[in-house]
Design a protein around this motif. Structure first.
Motif, PDB file in Angstrom:
ATOM      1  N   LEU A   1      42.934  53.209  20.553  1.00 35.59           N
ATOM      2  CA  LEU A   1      43.055  54.019  21.759  1.00 35.59           C
ATOM      3  C   LEU A   1      42.043  55.164  21.762  1.00 35.59           C
ATOM      4  O   LEU A   1      41.467  55.504  22.810  1.00 35.59           O
ATOM      5  N   ALA A   2      41.815  55.763  20.583  1.00 35.68           N
ATOM      6  CA  ALA A   2      40.824  56.839  20.492  1.00 35.68           C
ATOM      7  C   ALA A   2      39.428  56.313  20.803  1.00 35.68           C
ATOM      8  O   ALA A   2      38.638  56.957  21.517  1.00 35.68           O
ATOM      9  N   ASP A   3      39.091  55.114  20.288  1.00 31.74           N
ATOM     10  CA  ASP A   3      37.785  54.512  20.576  1.00 31.74           C
ATOM     11  C   ASP A   3      37.649  54.177  22.057  1.00 31.74           C
ATOM     12  O   ASP A   3      36.589  54.372  22.674  1.00 31.74           O
ATOM     13  N   ALA A   4      38.737  53.648  22.646  1.00 32.98           N
ATOM     14  CA  ALA A   4      38.700  53.305  24.067  1.00 32.98           C
ATOM     15  C   ALA A   4      38.486  54.553  24.912  1.00 32.98           C
ATOM     16  O   ALA A   4      37.709  54.545  25.878  1.00 32.98           O
ATOM     17  N   LEU A   5      39.150  55.638  24.549  1.00 40.71           N
ATOM     18  CA  LEU A   5      38.986  56.888  25.277  1.00 40.71           C
ATOM     19  C   LEU A   5      37.553  57.399  25.166  1.00 40.71           C
ATOM     20  O   LEU A   5      36.968  57.870  26.159  1.00 40.71           O
ATOM     21  N   ALA A   6      36.973  57.300  23.976  1.00 38.60           N
ATOM     22  CA  ALA A   6      35.591  57.755  23.781  1.00 38.60           C
ATOM     23  C   ALA A   6      34.635  56.957  24.652  1.00 38.60           C
ATOM     24  O   ALA A   6      33.714  57.514  25.267  1.00 38.60           O
ATOM     25  N   HIS A   7      34.836  55.628  24.703  1.00 35.84           N
ATOM     26  CA  HIS A   7      33.974  54.792  25.548  1.00 35.84           C
ATOM     27  C   HIS A   7      34.160  55.131  27.027  1.00 35.84           C
ATOM     28  O   HIS A   7      33.191  55.161  27.795  1.00 35.84           O
ATOM     29  N   ALA A   8      35.393  55.389  27.449  1.00 38.95           N
ATOM     30  CA  ALA A   8      35.646  55.735  28.853  1.00 38.95           C
ATOM     31  C   ALA A   8      34.991  57.065  29.214  1.00 38.95           C
ATOM     32  O   ALA A   8      34.410  57.213  30.301  1.00 38.95           O
ATOM     33  N   GLU A   9      35.074  58.042  28.321  1.00 37.20           N
ATOM     34  CA  GLU A   9      34.443  59.336  28.583  1.00 37.20           C
ATOM     35  C   GLU A   9      32.929  59.210  28.659  1.00 37.20           C
ATOM     36  O   GLU A   9      32.279  59.844  29.503  1.00 37.20           O
ATOM     37  N   GLU A  10      32.350  58.384  27.778  1.00 34.80           N
ATOM     38  CA  GLU A  10      30.897  58.184  27.821  1.00 34.80           C
ATOM     39  C   GLU A  10      30.489  57.457  29.101  1.00 34.80           C
ATOM     40  O   GLU A  10      29.461  57.770  29.705  1.00 34.80           O
ATOM     41  N   ALA A  11      31.305  56.481  29.539  1.00 34.31           N
ATOM     42  CA  ALA A  11      31.021  55.786  30.799  1.00 34.31           C
ATOM     43  C   ALA A  11      31.051  56.765  31.963  1.00 34.31           C
ATOM     44  O   ALA A  11      30.202  56.715  32.864  1.00 34.31           O
ATOM     45  N   ASN A  12      32.006  57.673  31.942  1.00 31.66           N
ATOM     46  CA  ASN A  12      32.110  58.678  32.997  1.00 31.66           C
ATOM     47  C   ASN A  12      30.883  59.579  33.007  1.00 31.66           C
ATOM     48  O   ASN A  12      30.338  59.910  34.082  1.00 31.66           O
ATOM     49  N   ARG A  13      30.414  59.970  31.832  1.00 31.01           N
ATOM     50  CA  ARG A  13      29.229  60.828  31.753  1.00 31.01           C
ATOM     51  C   ARG A  13      28.005  60.097  32.295  1.00 31.01           C
ATOM     52  O   ARG A  13      27.205  60.680  33.048  1.00 31.01           O
TER      53      ARG A  13
END
Length: 273
Positions: free
Chosen positions: A119-131
């Motif tokens: 879940l932490a990795d998924a959140l990191a990828h989602a935040e990077e996608a948003n950026r």
């Protein structure tokens, strides 16, 4: 046109008229005759020189227009390719990773496994996608620009920029085409400052000229300098965009001394198209 000079020589008559194109000397139309004509040379040469000058000017204007259209089309095609590449290679890939990790986490949680790391990795990828999506959106007109004009658009752009942007905006509402050109000019200049120049702060000033017939844009940074439009950077697209609006752009970018971009765009540019 300068006056034709009749210069008789031994056994001959020489007459010439300069061909002036757009205020500059292009060549000379000359005639030599063995005997003087009954009609003054200027009556014959000057009209021909005028016609030649007009034909040459028209040919040069057509060539300039063709080259300008080719640059505009090439810039538009490159912008579409870059947008597609940025979305596919950036945000889309991150979102795919996010989806895969969430599916793995779902399956693992169903079996009683620990899904904290996934879940932490998924959140990191989602935040990077948003950026990365914000970076892409910076190349598209923001809602604030459409609603409230150029100043609001630039302020919105500055708020999304990861480095400080100092603004000096003294501008009323302007024709839509002019505001769009100015916004993308500032957006491209700021993007170059962040990604290429390694700048820390950026300064943007925007105001009308004293007689209100030009919009003056200045973007300065303290980056590494050395920007060269001839190398095919984003500055080439800036020049094409500004020239398509009958404006001018000046780039001063000495190595290790930052970059200063000054654009001048006629307020009535849309009326000239």
């Amino acid at each position: 046109m300068a006056e034709v000079r009749l210069q008789p020589t031994v056994g001959a008559l020489h007459a010439e008229a300069p061909i002036v194109v757009n205020g500059e000397s292009w060549g000379v139309l000359a005639v030599d005759a063995e005997t003087p004509s009954r009609i003054d040379g200027r009556d014959r040469l000057k009209p021909f020189a005028d016609l030649m000058a007009a034909a040459i000017a028209n040919a040069e204007h057509r060539a300039d227009l063709t080259r300008s259209r080719e640059r505009v089309i090439a810039a538009a095609d490159e912008a579409r390719r870059r947008l597609q590449r940025d979305v596919h290679d950036g945000a889309q890939q991150r979102l795919v990773h996010t989806i895969l990790l969430l599916k793995l986490a779902r399956d693992s949680a169903a079996g009683g496994g620990d899904v904290t790391g996934m879940l932490a990795d998924a959140l990191a990828h989602a935040e990077e996608a948003n950026r990365r999506l914000r970076d892409v959106v910076r190349g598209i007109l923001p809602a604030a620009h459409a609603r409230n004009g150029l100043a609001a658009g630039i302020e919105s752009l500055a708020a999304e920029t990861p480095i400080p942007v100092h603004l000096a905006l003294v501008i009323p509402r302007l024709p839509a085409a002019l505001e769009t050109t100015a916004y993308f000019t500032v957006a491209e200049a700021i993007t170059n400052a962040v990604k290429q120049a390694q700048a820390t702060p950026v300064s943007v000033s925007c105001a009308l000229s004293g007689d209100a017939d030009e919009l003056l844009l200045t973007v300065e940074d303290d980056g590494i300098g050395g920007a060269d439009p001839s190398r095919g950077t984003g500055l080439t697209g800036l020049r094409v965009r500004i020239e398509a609006s009958y404006g001018t752009i000046e780039v001063v970018s000495a190595a290790e001394r930052g970059t200063r971009i000054v654009a001048r765009i006629p307020v009535d540019a849309s009326d000239r198209r």
